[in-house]
Design a protein around this motif. Structure first.
Motif, mmCIF file in Angstrom:
data_model
loop_
_atom_site.group_PDB
_atom_site.id
_atom_site.type_symbol
_atom_site.label_atom_id
_atom_site.label_comp_id
_atom_site.label_asym_id
_atom_site.label_seq_id
_atom_site.Cartn_x
_atom_site.Cartn_y
_atom_site.Cartn_z
ATOM 1 N N LEU A 279 -71.961 8.408 59.004
ATOM 2 C CA LEU A 279 -71.048 9.534 59.163
ATOM 3 C C LEU A 279 -70.154 9.690 57.932
ATOM 4 O O LEU A 279 -69.919 10.809 57.460
ATOM 5 C CB LEU A 279 -70.188 9.346 60.414
ATOM 6 N N GLY A 280 -69.658 8.588 57.402
ATOM 7 C CA GLY A 280 -68.778 8.659 56.243
ATOM 8 C C GLY A 280 -69.495 9.012 54.964
ATOM 9 O O GLY A 280 -68.909 9.623 54.063
ATOM 10 N N SER A 284 -69.959 5.767 50.094
ATOM 11 C CA SER A 284 -68.574 6.228 50.009
ATOM 12 C C SER A 284 -67.658 5.266 50.751
ATOM 13 O O SER A 284 -67.772 5.102 51.972
ATOM 14 C CB SER A 284 -68.435 7.634 50.591
ATOM 15 N N ILE A 285 -66.743 4.630 50.023
ATOM 16 C CA ILE A 285 -65.796 3.697 50.644
ATOM 17 C C ILE A 285 -64.810 4.459 51.522
ATOM 18 O O ILE A 285 -64.587 4.108 52.685
ATOM 19 C CB ILE A 285 -65.044 2.905 49.561
ATOM 20 N N SER A 286 -64.210 5.507 50.964
ATOM 21 C CA SER A 286 -63.241 6.284 51.730
ATOM 22 C C SER A 286 -63.901 6.972 52.919
ATOM 23 O O SER A 286 -63.281 7.139 53.975
ATOM 24 C CB SER A 286 -62.575 7.323 50.828
ATOM 25 N N LEU A 333 -69.835 12.699 55.407
ATOM 26 C CA LEU A 333 -68.626 13.463 55.115
ATOM 27 C C LEU A 333 -68.401 13.629 53.622
ATOM 28 O O LEU A 333 -68.052 14.705 53.142
ATOM 29 C CB LEU A 333 -67.410 12.774 55.754
ATOM 30 N N PHE A 334 -68.605 12.554 52.859
ATOM 31 C CA PHE A 334 -68.347 12.605 51.422
ATOM 32 C C PHE A 334 -69.584 12.298 50.580
ATOM 33 O O PHE A 334 -69.487 12.283 49.348
ATOM 34 C CB PHE A 334 -67.235 11.618 51.051
ATOM 35 N N GLU A 338 -66.064 9.833 46.694
ATOM 36 C CA GLU A 338 -64.869 9.367 47.375
ATOM 37 C C GLU A 338 -63.950 10.554 47.638
ATOM 38 O O GLU A 338 -64.086 11.612 47.025
ATOM 39 C CB GLU A 338 -64.150 8.306 46.539
ATOM 40 N N ILE A 339 -62.994 10.344 48.521
ATOM 41 C CA ILE A 339 -62.105 11.434 48.892
ATOM 42 C C ILE A 339 -61.266 11.914 47.721
ATOM 43 O O ILE A 339 -60.944 13.091 47.595
ATOM 44 C CB ILE A 339 -61.205 10.995 50.080
ATOM 45 N N TRP A 340 -60.927 10.984 46.808
ATOM 46 C CA TRP A 340 -60.112 11.399 45.652
ATOM 47 C C TRP A 340 -60.907 12.209 44.642
ATOM 48 O O TRP A 340 -60.328 12.862 43.786
ATOM 49 C CB TRP A 340 -59.478 10.181 44.994
ATOM 50 N N ASP A 341 -62.231 12.173 44.726
ATOM 51 C CA ASP A 341 -63.043 13.002 43.841
ATOM 52 C C ASP A 341 -62.911 14.486 44.194
ATOM 53 O O ASP A 341 -63.296 15.349 43.393
ATOM 54 C CB ASP A 341 -64.516 12.599 43.918
#
Length: 351
Positions: A279-280, A284-286, A333-334, A338-341
């Motif tokens: 799902l993540g 992707s760590i975040s 999701l990503f 990562e989310i910061w990208d």
């Protein structure tokens, strides 16, 4: 400074969770945050294998169970030996909390050792074959835990026990489960290890080892042609993942309300973690962290609505969520990002 500052940030975050956020939220939200921490460690650690190297392991819960039983054995029988009972000693950072920290490391190392033994021959396999091997390993661990010796409940019984009765196999309750382990897991130790797990996964991903692992995921033949020792890196990823799963198991064993049972090594818990990783977004760590938070929160919400008997629909709901993810976000999701990208400043920097 790049090494020390993140460690201080992790320590400060753990202290904040323990002495500010936990007391402010109350006991039940604290329990949810503890469960979420375990889910994050499990998801991020499995992501090292399934996301970084592109393997498909479905026996991750077995390493969690190994860490849980090893850590529980250490703290429980050490308490009987030292104090005559397993009641946690009071006080901030009391002896049982430091014993928990050592037991977490011991449980992680035990899981990593088993991971090396299992990974060395099995990670030469690929795809479905590896999945079958890891699934079989989880079932083997479940059956072996069912065959362990009966637990000793008093210091007098332990003193009169033979070495074989205590260690060969370990006296951890067999099919009835391992009870009375000192319940000392709190938000500080939980989120200290959560922070260290996420930090390790991030540093690994940015390192030459991590980039080599990602290249294996993208094209194993091309990576091998470039001189990368594919099997060696797969085994190392497996060991890293097993180590942190063992730590998650140790924290789980010492969390209030949890009973260690052989079924904890089974497929059901492994499948929960796989859903979080997929799902993540594989790699992707975040994404793994966010998925662990979402799914743990959703499960807690269903548990809170027990009067409507919705908990039995947990697995169909999770399966539906996974299907919808594969339809609308096939990479999670990503994805591999990562989310910061997603931040505009980050995009301009790499654009």
């Amino acid at each position: 400074m790049r090494t020390i500052v993140p460690l201080f940030v992790v320590l400060a975050f753990a202290l904040l969770m323990q002495w500010v956020i936990g007391p402010f939220c109350g006991s039940y939200p604290t329990r949810i945050m503890l469960d979420t921490g375990i889910a994050i460690i499990m998801a991020v650690s499995l992501n090292i294998v399934n996301g970084y190297t592109g393997q498909f392991s479905i026996g991750h819960a077995a390493f969690m169970a190994i860490g849980a039983y090893v850590a529980g054995f250490i703290t429980y029988y050490s308490s009987l030996k030292l104090w005559g009972d397993a009641t946690p000693r009071p006080g901030i950072f009391g002896p049982h909390e430091w014993m928990l920290a050592g037991a977490c490391i011991a449980g992680g190392l035990a899981a990593a050792g088993i991971g090396w033994i299992v990974g060395l021959p099995s990670l030469r396999l690929k795809g479905d074959y590896l999945a079958i091997v890891t699934l079989g390993f989880g079932e083997i661990m479940r059956v072996m835990l069912q065959q362990t010796n009966t637990q000793f409940y008093t210091a007098e019984d332990m003193k009169g026990a033979k070495f074989s009765e205590l260690f060969l196999p370990p006296a951890v309750g067999g099919a009835q489960g391992f009870t009375d382990i000192p319940k000392v897991t709190n938000l500080f130790w939980m989120y200290l290890f959560v922070g260290l797990t996420v930090l390790f996964a991030y540093r690994l991903k940015q390192s030459s080892y991590g980039r080599a692992m990602l290249s294996i995921r993208e094209d194993e033949i091309a990576a091998e042609a470039m001189g990368i020792n594919v099997t060696k890196l797969k085994v190392r990823a497996f060991i890293f993942a097993a180590f942190f799963a063992g730590i998650a198991g140790a924290l789980y064993a010492h969390e209030t309300g949890n009973l260690l049972r052989p079924i904890d090594a089974g497929f059901q818990r492994s499948f929960d973690v796989i859903i979080m990783v997929v799902l993540g977004g594989l790699g992707s760590i975040s994404g793994a962290v966010l998925a662990a938070i979402i799914l743990t929160g959703l499960q807690s919400m269903l548990l809170g609505m027990a009067q409507y008997n919705l908990l039995e629909f947990r697995m169909p709901l999770f399966a539906l969520l996974l299907i919808l993810t594969m339809i609308f976000r096939p990479k999670g999701l990503f994805g591999i990002h990562e989310i910061w990208d997603c931040f505009p400043a980050r995009k301009r920097k790499h654009g």
